[in-house]
Design a protein around this motif. Structure first.
Motif, PDB file in Angstrom:
ATOM      1  N   THR A 374       0.823  -1.215   0.000  1.00 18.09           N
ATOM      2  CA  THR A 374       0.000   0.000   0.000  1.00 18.09           C
ATOM      3  C   THR A 374       0.852   1.258   0.000  1.00 18.09           C
ATOM      4  O   THR A 374       0.409   2.311  -0.483  1.00 18.09           O
ATOM      5  N   MET A 406      -4.639  -7.497  -5.558  1.00 16.11           N
ATOM      6  CA  MET A 406      -5.842  -7.803  -4.790  1.00 16.11           C
ATOM      7  C   MET A 406      -6.117  -9.303  -4.766  1.00 16.11           C
ATOM      8  O   MET A 406      -6.449  -9.879  -3.714  1.00 16.11           O
ATOM      9  N   CYS A 415      -0.924 -10.489   4.415  1.00 15.51           N
ATOM     10  CA  CYS A 415       0.025  -9.580   3.784  1.00 15.51           C
ATOM     11  C   CYS A 415       0.832  -8.923   4.892  1.00 15.51           C
ATOM     12  O   CYS A 415       0.396  -8.871   6.045  1.00 15.51           O
ATOM     13  N   ASP A 417       2.002  -5.465   5.737  1.00 15.91           N
ATOM     14  CA  ASP A 417       1.703  -4.140   5.229  1.00 15.91           C
ATOM     15  C   ASP A 417       1.306  -3.233   6.384  1.00 15.91           C
ATOM     16  O   ASP A 417       0.656  -3.690   7.339  1.00 15.91           O
ATOM     17  N   ARG A 420      -2.377  -3.489   7.046  1.00  7.85           N
ATOM     18  CA  ARG A 420      -2.740  -4.907   6.951  1.00  7.85           C
ATOM     19  C   ARG A 420      -4.195  -5.164   7.319  1.00  7.85           C
ATOM     20  O   ARG A 420      -4.913  -5.878   6.598  1.00  7.85           O
ATOM     21  N   VAL A 423      -6.530  -3.948   4.599  1.00  8.30           N
ATOM     22  CA  VAL A 423      -6.381  -4.711   3.364  1.00  8.30           C
ATOM     23  C   VAL A 423      -7.013  -6.101   3.508  1.00  8.30           C
ATOM     24  O   VAL A 423      -7.736  -6.567   2.619  1.00  8.30           O
ATOM     25  N   PHE A 439     -11.644  -2.779  -1.794  1.00 11.45           N
ATOM     26  CA  PHE A 439     -10.301  -2.185  -1.774  1.00 11.45           C
ATOM     27  C   PHE A 439     -10.364  -0.699  -2.107  1.00 11.45           C
ATOM     28  O   PHE A 439      -9.682   0.121  -1.485  1.00 11.45           O
TER      29      PHE A 439
END
Length: 467
Positions: A374, A406, A415, A417, A420, A423, A439
């Motif tokens: 991201t 995605m 993930c 991130d 996270r 997402v 998303f």
């Protein structure tokens, strides 16, 4: 028992070693982020600069959090090896440009002491995009970022990169010294301008006169860095033992390619980095966009194609003809969003990138490249998408890459991130009719023109459904 790499050991003649007197080397650069990339990139350029024109440009290496690389450097007298791997064979070089090493989390005072010294003329950094506390919506400080919050509350004992820069600059002003040049080496578009804006905003919140001094006297050159440096493994360290005859806890593998483009704007001198091949330019942005959109954007695509197809390394993805074709198609479409790049033949650059990705000796993990996606989407995929749509083009390649990300998150169910939770929640709420909608609803992730671009989003959905 294998001896550790250190000053006194004898190394084979096949190993390149520092071509200068390390005992005479004095500090001149402080670097934040003692990771693999710095050790295989900026430190290599600095070693070559010292070999060409020796001066007081030794590196003080600072890690913000982990003590492990700091302890390893201490045990090895500041030495480590970089092995360049290609089908032509392996060659190893020992890097000795580092003169001191500190973990900021355990010795904040010593870091600040160095930043307060006139001898430190340049501060470089590779701390990852997420470390800066950049608000993706406003482009300014993210006041909810833990390090930003902490460093505004207790500015004299910073923990984050911006806090250290601002406190160091404050101490220099109070001492009547010049500011140090701040040279960001992270993959942020117009990185020098971004860091300047964030530093000035934090300084303004502390003391408007400090911000005015930094604005007038300081320098924040932009730079573009490029080299593929996989995370080290046990195989990396075993290879170093074979090449060196000693153990190197900090051993790295990398590719032959090495590039650094720098805006030549420094307050108080710089090393002769051009001796290592660095390019000094009035405008770094064309090089930066080229690298972010062609290399990094395609890397993000390949990483998630690898995850979807159970392939651990980029080289494995490139070995599948239809996946390699996706990489080429992505670059051949995105290259149309670029302005001319001085001295670069862009079609040849694409061919070179595909060859680099395919290097069978470089084990670059797809999971490693997928980290913090991201934070990377805006500069790697969303900016070229916006530019293509503005020209009336379909921007199908960037839509495909976003859809692949995605789909990979959904398939993996995880993930690594900074966003996270958001997402993963989006991945669990994907529906059949409009799978990307959850998303696109993540606040601030996608710019409004893309959220509103129904045809482009339909292409994202088509990519998701392909998996």
């Amino acid at each position: 028992m294998t001896l550790p790499l250190s000053t006194g050991v004898q190394l084979p003649q096949t190993v390149r070693q520092p071509g200068y007197d390390r005992t005479a080397l004095k500090p001149g650069i402080l670097h934040f982020g003692l990771g693999a990339f710095h050790r295989a990139h900026q430190a290599v350029f600095t070693q070559r600069a010292l070999q060409s024109a020796f001066g007081a440009w030794g590196i003080v290496a600072v890690n913000l959090r982990s003590t492990e690389p700091v302890q390893a450097l201490e045990a090895q007298d500041g030495l480590y090896s970089v092995t360049v791997r290609s089908e032509a064979g392996d060659r190893s070089e020992v890097i000795g440009a580092t003169v001191d090493w500190i973990c900021a989390a355990t010795d904040c005072a010593r870091v600040l002491d160095y930043l307060s010294r006139a001898e430190i003329r340049i501060v470089t950094m590779t701390v990852s995009e997420k470390a800066y506390g950049l608000d993706p919506v406003t482009g300014g400080l993210d006041l909810s970022h833990p390090a930003v919050t902490a460093d505004l509350k207790t500015p004299n004992t910073p923990s984050g990169i911006l806090g250290f820069l601002v406190e160091g600059l404050s101490r220099r002003r109070n001492a009547g010294l010049k500011p140090f040049t701040v040279l960001c080496c992270d993959n942020l578009p117009s990185n020098g301008k971004v860091i300047r804006r964030l530093v000035l905003e934090m300084a303004e919140r502390r003391d408007p006169s400090l911000a005015a001094w930094v604005s007038e006297e300081g320098a924040f050159p932009c730079s573009m860095v490029d080299r593929i440096v996989p995370a080290a493994t046990d195989e990396t360290r075993a290879r170093a033992v074979r090449l060196l005859g000693v153990e190197d806890r900090l051993a790295l593998d990398t590719e032959p390619f090495l590039q650094w483009v720098i805006e030549d704007d420094f307050v108080d001198g710089r090393p002769a980095w051009e001796a290592g091949g660095a390019i000094f330019a009035e405008d770094v942005e064309p090089y930066e966009n080229m690298k972010l959109r062609l290399l990094n954007g395609t890397h993000t695509l390949l990483a998630h194609l690898g995850i979807l197809n159970g392939l651990d390394y980029i080289r494995d993805v490139m070995a599948v003809p239809e996946l390699e074709a996706k990489a080429r198609a992505h670059m051949e479409e995105v290259v149309a969003t670029l302005d001319p790049v001085p001295g670069i033949d862009l079609p040849a650059y694409i061919d070179q990138l595909l060859a680099r990705f395919s290097n069978p000796t470089i084990a670059h993990r797809t999971i490693q490249i997928s980290l913090d996606t991201t934070q990377k989407l805006p500069q790697r995929l969303l900016s070229p998408a916006l530019d293509a749509l503005a020209k009336g083009e379909e921007a199908g390649a960037t839509a495909y890459a976003v859809g692949v990300w995605m789909a990979a998150v959904r398939q993996r169910g995880d993930c690594d991130d900074p966003r996270r939770a958001e997402v993963l929640e989006a991945a669990t709420r994907m529906d059949t009719d409009d799978p990307s909608a959850s998303f696109f609803a993540i606040p601030g992730l996608f710019p409004p023109p893309l959220v509103e671009a129904r045809a482009w989003r339909d292409r994202v959905n088509a990519a998701i459904r392909a998996f």
